[in-house]
Enzyme design. Structure first.
Site, PDB file in Angstrom:
ATOM      1  N   HIS A 230       0.871  -1.174   0.000  1.00 20.51           N
ATOM      2  CA  HIS A 230       0.000   0.000   0.000  1.00 20.51           C
ATOM      3  C   HIS A 230       0.908   1.224   0.000  1.00 20.51           C
ATOM      4  CE1 HIS A 230      -3.609   2.302   0.611  1.00 20.51           C
ATOM      5  NE2 HIS A 230      -3.099   2.882   1.675  1.00 20.51           N
ATOM      6  N   TYR A 257      -7.128   9.466  -0.903  1.00 20.71           N
ATOM      7  CA  TYR A 257      -7.318  10.125   0.398  1.00 20.71           C
ATOM      8  C   TYR A 257      -6.154  11.075   0.687  1.00 20.71           C
ATOM      9  CZ  TYR A 257      -4.081   6.489   2.191  1.00 20.71           C
ATOM     10  OH  TYR A 257      -2.999   5.671   2.406  1.00 20.71           O
ATOM     11  N   ASP A 543     -28.523 -19.954  15.856  1.00 22.59           N
ATOM     12  CA  ASP A 543     -29.967 -20.125  15.690  1.00 22.59           C
ATOM     13  C   ASP A 543     -30.125 -21.288  14.710  1.00 22.59           C
ATOM     14  OD1 ASP A 543     -32.710 -18.894  15.891  1.00 22.59           O
ATOM     15  OD2 ASP A 543     -32.419 -18.716  13.729  1.00 22.59           O
TER      16      ASP A 543
HETATM   17  C1  LIG Z   1       1.204   2.422   3.724  1.00 27.23           C
HETATM   18  C2  LIG Z   1       0.170   2.178   4.770  1.00 27.23           C
HETATM   19  C3  LIG Z   1      -0.692   3.198   5.146  1.00 27.23           C
HETATM   20  C4  LIG Z   1      -1.658   2.977   6.120  1.00 27.23           C
HETATM   21  N1  LIG Z   1      -2.496   3.994   6.476  1.00 27.23           N
HETATM   22  C5  LIG Z   1      -3.433   3.797   7.438  1.00 27.23           C
HETATM   23  C6  LIG Z   1      -4.286   4.861   7.845  1.00 27.23           C
HETATM   24  O1  LIG Z   1      -4.202   5.964   7.358  1.00 27.23           O
HETATM   25  N2  LIG Z   1      -5.199   4.599   8.811  1.00 27.23           N
HETATM   26  C7  LIG Z   1      -5.330   3.383   9.378  1.00 27.23           C
HETATM   27  O2  LIG Z   1      -6.210   3.210  10.222  1.00 27.23           O
HETATM   28  N3  LIG Z   1      -4.525   2.361   9.016  1.00 27.23           N
HETATM   29  C8  LIG Z   1      -3.580   2.536   8.068  1.00 27.23           C
HETATM   30  N4  LIG Z   1      -2.746   1.520   7.703  1.00 27.23           N
HETATM   31  C9  LIG Z   1      -2.894   0.237   8.358  1.00 27.23           C
HETATM   32  C10 LIG Z   1      -2.219   0.165   9.713  1.00 27.23           C
HETATM   33  O3  LIG Z   1      -0.961   0.718   9.655  1.00 27.23           O
HETATM   34  C11 LIG Z   1      -2.163  -1.293  10.129  1.00 27.23           C
HETATM   35  O4  LIG Z   1      -3.458  -1.854  10.073  1.00 27.23           O
HETATM   36  C12 LIG Z   1      -1.625  -1.494  11.518  1.00 27.23           C
HETATM   37  O5  LIG Z   1      -0.457  -0.766  11.720  1.00 27.23           O
HETATM   38  C13 LIG Z   1      -1.380  -2.968  11.747  1.00 27.23           C
HETATM   39  O6  LIG Z   1      -0.980  -3.135  13.068  1.00 27.23           O
HETATM   40  P1  LIG Z   1      -0.684  -4.583  13.645  1.00 27.23           P
HETATM   41  O7  LIG Z   1      -0.365  -4.390  15.077  1.00 27.23           O
HETATM   42  O8  LIG Z   1      -1.758  -5.508  13.278  1.00 27.23           O
HETATM   43  O9  LIG Z   1       0.571  -5.104  12.806  1.00 27.23           O
HETATM   44  P2  LIG Z   1       2.095  -4.688  12.804  1.00 27.23           P
HETATM   45  O10 LIG Z   1       2.295  -3.245  13.054  1.00 27.23           O
HETATM   46  O11 LIG Z   1       2.667  -5.217  11.550  1.00 27.23           O
HETATM   47  O12 LIG Z   1       2.696  -5.459  14.038  1.00 27.23           O
HETATM   48  C14 LIG Z   1       2.924  -6.846  14.016  1.00 27.23           C
HETATM   49  C15 LIG Z   1       4.174  -7.103  14.817  1.00 27.23           C
HETATM   50  O13 LIG Z   1       4.301  -8.516  14.996  1.00 27.23           O
HETATM   51  C16 LIG Z   1       5.669  -8.776  15.113  1.00 27.23           C
HETATM   52  N5  LIG Z   1       5.942 -10.198  14.886  1.00 27.23           N
HETATM   53  C17 LIG Z   1       5.741 -10.884  13.742  1.00 27.23           C
HETATM   54  N6  LIG Z   1       6.127 -12.171  13.889  1.00 27.23           N
HETATM   55  C18 LIG Z   1       6.553 -12.290  15.159  1.00 27.23           C
HETATM   56  C19 LIG Z   1       7.094 -13.371  15.908  1.00 27.23           C
HETATM   57  N7  LIG Z   1       7.257 -14.592  15.375  1.00 27.23           N
HETATM   58  N8  LIG Z   1       7.459 -13.152  17.185  1.00 27.23           N
HETATM   59  C20 LIG Z   1       7.293 -11.934  17.744  1.00 27.23           C
HETATM   60  N9  LIG Z   1       6.813 -10.869  17.064  1.00 27.23           N
HETATM   61  C21 LIG Z   1       6.448 -11.045  15.796  1.00 27.23           C
HETATM   62  C22 LIG Z   1       6.288  -7.896  14.056  1.00 27.23           C
HETATM   63  O14 LIG Z   1       7.634  -7.663  14.296  1.00 27.23           O
HETATM   64  C23 LIG Z   1       5.422  -6.651  14.124  1.00 27.23           C
HETATM   65  O15 LIG Z   1       6.016  -5.627  14.882  1.00 27.23           O
HETATM   66  C24 LIG Z   1      -1.769   1.709   6.722  1.00 27.23           C
HETATM   67  C25 LIG Z   1      -0.905   0.682   6.353  1.00 27.23           C
HETATM   68  C26 LIG Z   1       0.059   0.909   5.378  1.00 27.23           C
HETATM   69  C27 LIG Z   1       0.947  -0.205   4.976  1.00 27.23           C
END
Ligand SMILES: Cc1cc2nc3c(=O)[nH]c(=O)nc-3n(C[C@H](O)[C@H](O)[C@H](O)COP(=O)(O)OP(=O)(O)OC[C@H]3O[C@@H](n4cnc5c(N)ncnc54)[C@H](O)[C@@H]3O)c2cc1C
Length: 823
Positions: A230, A257, A543
């Site tokens: 993205h 956006y 249900d």
């Molecule tokens: C370019 C871009 C723009 C975006 N803009 C928006 C926006 O404007 N508004 C909005 O609401 N959302 C936006 N999003 C989405 C948003 O950023 C994500 O939905 C959110 O940050 C995801 O968070 P998370 O905690 O699920 O995942 P992540 O932030 O990816 O965290 C997952 C973590 O798990 C850890 N992990 C993985 N495997 C292991 C393991 N085996 N052991 C221990 N740790 C592990 C990783 O290191 C990572 O830090 C955007 C995303 C992108 C890519």
């Protein structure tokens, strides 16, 4: 954040992933007093998708629950902004533009919904939008919606703000701790193995973002999501320094956006040719083990359309320089909804797949997950986001990928009622599929199944004058009315083979089902019982109809899309009660054909020698009969409110059975029908649908299903205490009511606010047109004092308040004479 020195060797809960998801879950567990929690990340906190997020926080979504969760996020971000580690929350307001008349209709519909949630979404003109966001060119803008409480923040700061809040309350936070294994014992998590030691635990929360699928594989659980790239840009300054923050701006028709970033803009969008990252048709994903704090290369070719569109709406974009381009991966799911909740492995929870709205969602996600973990259920109807909603077809990487790409490329598209997705189809086809195809079926898809919506051949005999006004009429066919009326007047045959069928057998089958169901289901062999399964709060978890096949074998039939949910609910209950049972999904082994209508008996008599009289088989019983040489289990049940049977037979007999009944019916006016007609028939009869009319947040008393509740059942049942307590408090405060609208062609679709005396008191749970009563019908919960039949109401259908009234229900055959008909 520095690593704490030693990793605890035991904790109640281990949260994997230090992005906004994991940090918020840990924060909310701590808020609920659960501090025996360890949060681990394989690298730094916020080094997954979170650090490169654009940070927009928009609250309004198509799903009411998600909207409420996002509203909570805003409340939380305001609160955190006052704390020691503020997340940089800017309550700038947000604008959503309509650059087409259809989008304007969508906006009016959303403004209506928002009223029902107490969200201050306002319809504004193009000129007003321009005043709020002067950089935009209003040419071609039809109107807009403005939400003053939307805003944006710094995603990394949000993550730290939540993690620090959790840590301050006692949660242990361990970055640079990679989970490499998860142990289970008898279907329950017991230990997390990391590269810095093991942690014994009772609960694991997989907040791995795009890595959540690979983490879930450690316990053989499938989390279907795809890392999609993205992209957005950050411009050089183009605003006077220090100017008041601009609202966020979305122009979904142009796929773009914006939000302010210092004196410049962030601009991103959802391109039509999306790029999955690391997943292909054969592999789920293969994210490099060192992919943390990293971005993907800029992809200008893919961004061309977005760039051009952005200049249409904000002409200054054409001249301004770009400070940076961010191309980052983010976890998308095949249906654009989060993946939340406990999986089939006890104690293994997931909160991932945030589909580029994880920042907006994080507050609400953390709250519902913490409540789910602590009290066993999330307290909200989270079915759309429930980890158990995916069928087994999503174990295929290619199916998952195709469906996910489709959701990304249509991210901003208007979804019209009756819209059907195309990716990955056809996949599951019932034996009579070819017959349906050759007879002009228009198919829809649910749970991977091809299902007949209606037969286009029936349209010619239909009445074009019944076409609903506006959106509801777009994908409508006059054939639906023909199929509906045939069911009421002669007979109709429906292929319901996709209904999920669960076989519960074994020595404890009866006891288990008695515990799980609110009705008495362990009656005689051959008895069919309509029942709900409740959670401890008395909310409706499913249900179903339960047929006792043998002393220790029961067939549980549920909706097409609810099979995996109900299966895991039953299995979990069985494990909790150490019940000696087997719970199997036998959906694919049986066809199900519904033959309903006043001529149903005549039709069936042509092909069976069995006695079909009421004396031989009464309503709500099952019997084994032969139909044209096919061994059939005939259930005398109906979802249409008419005399008839559901015929179950082994799948290999499917074609023969269908054609035999079809041919037998020709001289009795039999018509083949689809799901749209069933929907209209059931609305007239007031039959509820789980996931809309009844949900885990609603109870049988207020849903008008008290007739299923057997409070005096020996041994009790799950949820009985809660139901008893509710009863002691008096009549329910809210009641599910049938409403009819004065304008028959104004059709409510669900979500519309309902007002009484000018005050919004409820919202529509489901609605449609009743072809027999020739009225627009809607269901909705209303406060008891406003729910008396005859009460005048108004429903907001696409911005117009359409008058109507609360009616007695059902609208058709209130005494149920038709279903019991003899002769
Ligand atoms: C370019 C871009 C723009 C975006 N803009 C928006 C926006 O404007 N508004 C909005 O609401 N959302 C936006 N999003 C989405 C948003 O950023 C994500 O939905 C959110 O940050 C995801 O968070 P998370 O905690 O699920 O995942 P992540 O932030 O990816 O965290 C997952 C973590 O798990 C850890 N992990 C993985 N495997 C292991 C393991 N085996 N052991 C221990 N740790 C592990 C990783 O290191 C990572 O830090 C955007 C995303 C992108 C890519």
């Amino acid at each position: 954040m520095p690593a704490e020195r030693s990793l605890p060797d035991a904790a109640r809960v281990v949260v994997i992933g230090g992005g906004v998801g994991g940090a918020s879950v840990a924060f909310h567990l701590a808020e609920l007093g659960r501090t025996d929690v360890v949060l681990v990340d394989r690298s730094e906190l916020t080094s997954g998708s979170t650090f490169h997020s654009a940070g927009l926080v928009g609250q309004l979504r198509a799903d009411p629950t998600l909207t409420r969760m996002n509203m909570y996020s805003v409340e939380l971000y305001r609160r955190l902004q006052q704390g020691d580690t503020p997340p940089g929350w800017v309550e700038s307001g947000g604008i959503r533009l309509a650059s087409s008349p259809e989008r304007m209709e969508e906006i009016r519909r959303q403004v209506g919904w928002a009223t029902a949630f107490g969200l201050d979404l306002q319809e504004i003109s193009a000129a007003e939008a321009h005043d709020l966001f002067p950089l935009m060119d209003p040419a071609g803008v039809v109107g807009a919606a403005y939400l003053p409480s939307d805003g944006y923040l710094d995603p990394s700061q949000l993550c730290y703000s939540l993690a620090n809040g959790a840590r301050a309350k006692g949660v242990h936070v361990h970055p640079h701790t990679r989970v490499v294994g998860i142990d289970t014992d008898r279907g329950r998590v017991t230990r997390v193995r990391t590269d810095r030691g093991d942690i014994l635990c009772e609960v694991v929360v997989n907040c791995g973002g795009m890595f959540a699928a690979e983490i879930a594989r450690l316990v053989d659980v499938r989390v279907p999501l795809v890392p999609m790239s993205h992209q957005y840009v950050v411009t050089e300054p183009l605003l006077p320094p220090g100017s008041a923050p601009l609202p966020t701006l979305r122009d979904p028709d142009l796929l773009v956006y914006w939000r302010q970033e210092v004196d410049g803009l962030v601009m991103g969008g959802y391109e039509r040719d999306p790029a999955p990252w690391t997943a292909d048709l054969r592999r789920y994903d293969a994210i490099p083990a060192d992919f943390n704090g990293r971005l993907l290369p800029e992809d200008w070719d893919r961004f061309e359309e977005i760039t051009a569109n952005s200049q249409v709406r904000v002409p200054a974009m054409a001249d301004v320089g770009l400070r940076k381009v961010i191309n980052g991966p983010e976890a998308f799911t095949p249906d654009n909804e989060f993946v939340l909740g406990e999986t089939e492995v006890d104690g293994f929870f997931v909160a991932a797949g945030f589909c580029a709205h994880g920042i907006a969602g994080a507050g609400g996600i953390g709250k519902v997950m913490a409540e789910w973990i602590v009290s066993g259920d999330p307290g909200l109807d989270l079915w759309h986001m429930d980890a158990r909603r995916f069928g087994r077809q999503y174990s295929s990487p290619s199916y998952t990928l195709k469906r996910t790409i489709e959701t990304y490329e249509t991210y901003y598209d208007i979804v019209y009622p009756g819209h059907e997705r195309e990716a990955g189809r056809p996949l599951r086809t019932a034996p009579a599929y070819e017959w349906h195809r050759q007879h002009g079926a228009s198919f829809g898809e649910k749970g991977g199944w091809e299902r007949v919506n209606h037969y286009e051949v029936n349209a010619t005999a239909g009445d074009e004058a019944e076409r609903p006004i506006g959106w509801a009429g777009r994908l409508w066919s006059p054939g639906v009315g023909v199929e509906h009326r045939a069911t009421r007047e002669t007979a109709a045959l429906f292929d319901e083979s996709s209904f999920a069928k669960l076989l519960v057998s074994g020595p404890d089958a009866a006891d288990l089902l008695q515990w799980v169901c609110d009705n008495d289901v362990a009656r005689g062999v051959g008895d069919v019982t309509y029942t709900q399964a409740l959670n401890q709060r008395g909310g409706i978890e499913s249900d179903v109809t339960v047929t006792r096949l043998e002393a220790d074998a029961f067939l549980v039939v549920t909706g097409t899309a609810f099979g995996s949910h109900d299966l895991s609910w039953l299995r979990r209950q069985a494990r909790r009660r150490s019940a000696v049972v087997r719970v199997e999904d036998v959906t694919s082994s049986l066809v199900t054909y519904a033959l309903w209508g006043p001529h149903a008996r005549r039709v069936l008599r042509e092909v069976t020698g069995a006695d079909l009289s009421n004396d031989a088989q009464s309503f709500m019983t099952a019997r084994d009969i032969s139909v044209d040489d096919v061994p059939v289990r005939a259930l005398r049940v109906t979802f249409a409110g008419e005399l008839g049977w559901e015929l179950y037979a082994p799948s290999e007999y499917g074609v023969r059975l269908w054609t035999a009944v079809w041919e037998a019916g020709q001289e009795h006016g039999l018509v083949a029908g689809g799901y749209r007609a069933i929907e209209s028939l059931r609305l007239e009869k007031g039959y509820r649908v789980w996931s809309t009319d009844i949900t885990p947040e609603t109870d049988p008393w207020s849903a008008g299903l008290g007739f299923c509740v057997r409070l005096d059942k020996p041994g009790g049942f799950e949820g009985a205490d809660a139901l008893r307590a509710m009863k002691e408090q008096g009549p329910p405060a809210q009641r599910l009511r049938c409403l009819t609208l004065d304008e028959p062609r104004a059709v409510a679709l669900g979500g519309e606010p309902v007002r009484v005396d000018g005050e919004v008191l409820g919202r529509v749970t489901s609605g449609g047109y009743g072809y027999t009563v020739r009225r627009s019908i809607a269901f909705g919960y209303l406060p008891a004092e406003a729910s008396r039949p005859g009460t005048r109401i108004e429903v907001n259908v696409f911005g117009d308040w359409v008058p109507g009234e609360v009616t007695t229900q059902p609208l058709v055959d209130p005494k149920g004479e038709r279903v019991h008909a003899d002769g």
